[in-house]
Design a protein around this motif. Structure first.
Motif, mmCIF file in Angstrom:
data_model
loop_
_atom_site.group_PDB
_atom_site.id
_atom_site.type_symbol
_atom_site.label_atom_id
_atom_site.label_comp_id
_atom_site.label_asym_id
_atom_site.label_seq_id
_atom_site.Cartn_x
_atom_site.Cartn_y
_atom_site.Cartn_z
ATOM 1 N N PHE A 238 -15.055 5.739 7.136
ATOM 2 C CA PHE A 238 -13.815 4.970 7.516
ATOM 3 C C PHE A 238 -12.785 5.863 6.853
ATOM 4 C CE2 PHE A 238 -10.227 2.187 6.278
ATOM 5 C CZ PHE A 238 -9.891 1.467 7.505
ATOM 6 N N ASP A 239 -11.552 6.231 7.576
ATOM 7 C CA ASP A 239 -10.620 7.079 7.049
ATOM 8 C C ASP A 239 -9.804 6.612 6.202
ATOM 9 O OD1 ASP A 239 -8.655 9.044 6.347
ATOM 10 O OD2 ASP A 239 -8.549 9.980 8.676
ATOM 11 N N LEU A 240 -9.865 6.520 4.903
ATOM 12 C CA LEU A 240 -9.216 5.710 3.957
ATOM 13 C C LEU A 240 -7.856 6.371 3.540
ATOM 14 C CD1 LEU A 240 -11.835 4.802 1.325
ATOM 15 C CD2 LEU A 240 -10.614 3.118 2.748
ATOM 16 N N PHE B 244 -5.614 5.127 6.483
ATOM 17 C CA PHE B 244 -5.299 3.849 6.357
ATOM 18 C C PHE B 244 -3.966 3.655 5.502
ATOM 19 C CE2 PHE B 244 -4.923 0.373 3.288
ATOM 20 C CZ PHE B 244 -4.812 -0.545 4.142
ATOM 21 N N PHE B 245 -3.993 4.575 4.341
ATOM 22 C CA PHE B 245 -2.617 4.370 3.537
ATOM 23 C C PHE B 245 -1.394 5.127 4.223
ATOM 24 C CE2 PHE B 245 -5.701 3.398 0.068
ATOM 25 C CZ PHE B 245 -4.974 2.931 -0.740
ATOM 26 N N GLN B 246 -1.747 5.979 5.247
ATOM 27 C CA GLN B 246 -0.722 6.536 6.138
ATOM 28 C C GLN B 246 -0.235 5.354 6.922
ATOM 29 O OE1 GLN B 246 -1.491 10.212 8.111
ATOM 30 N NE2 GLN B 246 0.087 9.688 9.441
ATOM 31 N N PHE C 75 0.782 -1.206 0.141
ATOM 32 C CA PHE C 75 -0.111 0.003 -0.145
ATOM 33 C C PHE C 75 0.882 1.321 -0.075
ATOM 34 C CE2 PHE C 75 -2.480 -3.393 2.239
ATOM 35 C CZ PHE C 75 -3.483 -3.509 1.469
ATOM 36 N N ILE C 76 0.575 2.283 -0.868
ATOM 37 C CA ILE C 76 1.455 3.207 -1.062
ATOM 38 C C ILE C 76 0.706 4.724 -0.814
ATOM 39 C CG2 ILE C 76 2.867 4.604 -2.612
ATOM 40 C CD1 ILE C 76 3.870 2.019 -3.823
ATOM 41 N N ILE D 241 -9.044 -3.678 1.194
ATOM 42 C CA ILE D 241 -8.301 -2.861 2.525
ATOM 43 C C ILE D 241 -8.960 -3.078 3.745
ATOM 44 C CG2 ILE D 241 -8.428 -0.372 3.337
ATOM 45 C CD1 ILE D 241 -8.598 0.616 0.443
ATOM 46 N N LEU D 242 -10.229 -3.563 3.943
ATOM 47 C CA LEU D 242 -10.558 -3.950 5.189
ATOM 48 C C LEU D 242 -10.230 -5.083 5.623
ATOM 49 C CD1 LEU D 242 -14.497 -2.905 4.670
ATOM 50 C CD2 LEU D 242 -12.806 -1.631 5.900
#
Length: 294
Positions: A101-103, A106-108, A63-64, A154-155
């Motif tokens: 959900f704070d996507l 998530f990536f961070q 994940f970037i 992602i989930l």
């Protein structure tokens, strides 16, 4: 040899599935400066961030965070079969609002590489099949199915799927080359509009231009000129979407002397002309958020 297994887009998402038996300079993608998910179906690639390196093998997913793209490279490997998913920030914000959900967070938090076991790989392959059977298709629910498949990936990672990949040790010489290129990419990101030639860049870093070209391609999988254009086009997209500057003003600000050349480069990296991109952004901004736009 390169085989394009699948390539397609829907609003906010670009998907490409490629098999390669060596590294190529050119890339296949749609957004390039957006959030990314890389999945390795077979073969190997290498993920570098700062001074750390990770080997990506079958079943690895990365994940970037787009804010870390300039300091992150996914390169190398003589053979790889990989899926690349690119996600526009505006879509992630809309979808995050819809599902609570704070996507972006998530990536961070999950920026990096995760290794999946056999059962988890089977789950991932099912989602890949859904994506390739849905993205860009005309069916009534195809776009929704594709986007749900991405959210499910992602989930599942949030729920514990996969383990962090261990750091790999690379030869000191290779890491020194990587760090030199890291310094150069940092400079390009901040000064892409000002760089006039490879010779100028080589002089700034006291390095032979032929050696610079070779190690830059080895580490980033881009030529120097391609990387400069990637950064310029990323800034062009912001100027086109957020200002009223003319095409000529945007091209000149980014270091393009010819508007026609700017048009060609922009279309190469985004699949549309600057004018088409501005019209698309204005149209999207006029439409209020609805579930059908996710």
């Amino acid at each position: 040899m390169k085989e394009l297994v699948f390539s397609g887009t829907c609003r906010g998402i670009g998907v490409s599935h490629i098999i390669r038996d060596c590294d190529f300079t050119e890339t296949t993608g749609y957004y390039r400066n957006e959030y990314q998910i890389h999945y390795i179906c077979e073969g190997e690639r290498f993920f570098f961030i700062s001074q750390r390196g990770y080997k990506m093998v079958r079943g690895a997913i990365a994940f970037i965070d787009k804010r870390q793209i300039p300091t992150t490279n996914v390169v190398g490997g003589k053979f790889h079969n990989r899926l690349l998913i690119e996600l526009e920030e505006s879509w992630l914000l809309s979808m995050g609002e819809a599902v609570g959900f704070d996507l972006l967070r998530f990536f961070q938090d999950y920026h990096g590489v995760f290794l999946l076991n056999e059962e988890e790989q089977k789950y991932m392959q099912k989602n890949i099949s859904v994506l390739e059977n849905s993205v860009g298709k005309e069916g009534e629910f195809c776009e929704a199915q594709a986007k749900i498949a991405v959210i499910q990936m992602i989930l599942r990672v949030c729920a514990g799927m996969g383990v962090r990949a261990p750091e790999c040790r690379f030869p000191q010489e290779k890491m020194m080359r990587y760090m030199k290129v890291h310094d150069i990419t940092d400079y390009i990101v901040g000064h892409c509009e000002e760089i006039s030639s490879l010779d100028e860049l080589a002089r700034l870093f006291y390095i032979d231009k032929s050696y610079l070209s070779r190690i830059f391609k080895e580490v980033t999988n881009f030529t120097v000129n391609e990387f400069i254009n990637c950064q310029r086009i990323g800034k062009a997209r912001l100027l086109l979407a957020e200002t009223e500057k003319t095409m000529e003003e945007v091209a000149k600000e980014l270091g393009y002397d010819s508007l026609a050349y700017f048009d060609r480069v922009f279309k190469k990296y985004t699949d549309m002309t600057p004018l088409q991109y501005r019209k698309m952004k204005k149209k999207n901004n006029r439409n209020p958020f609805t579930f059908t736009q996710l």
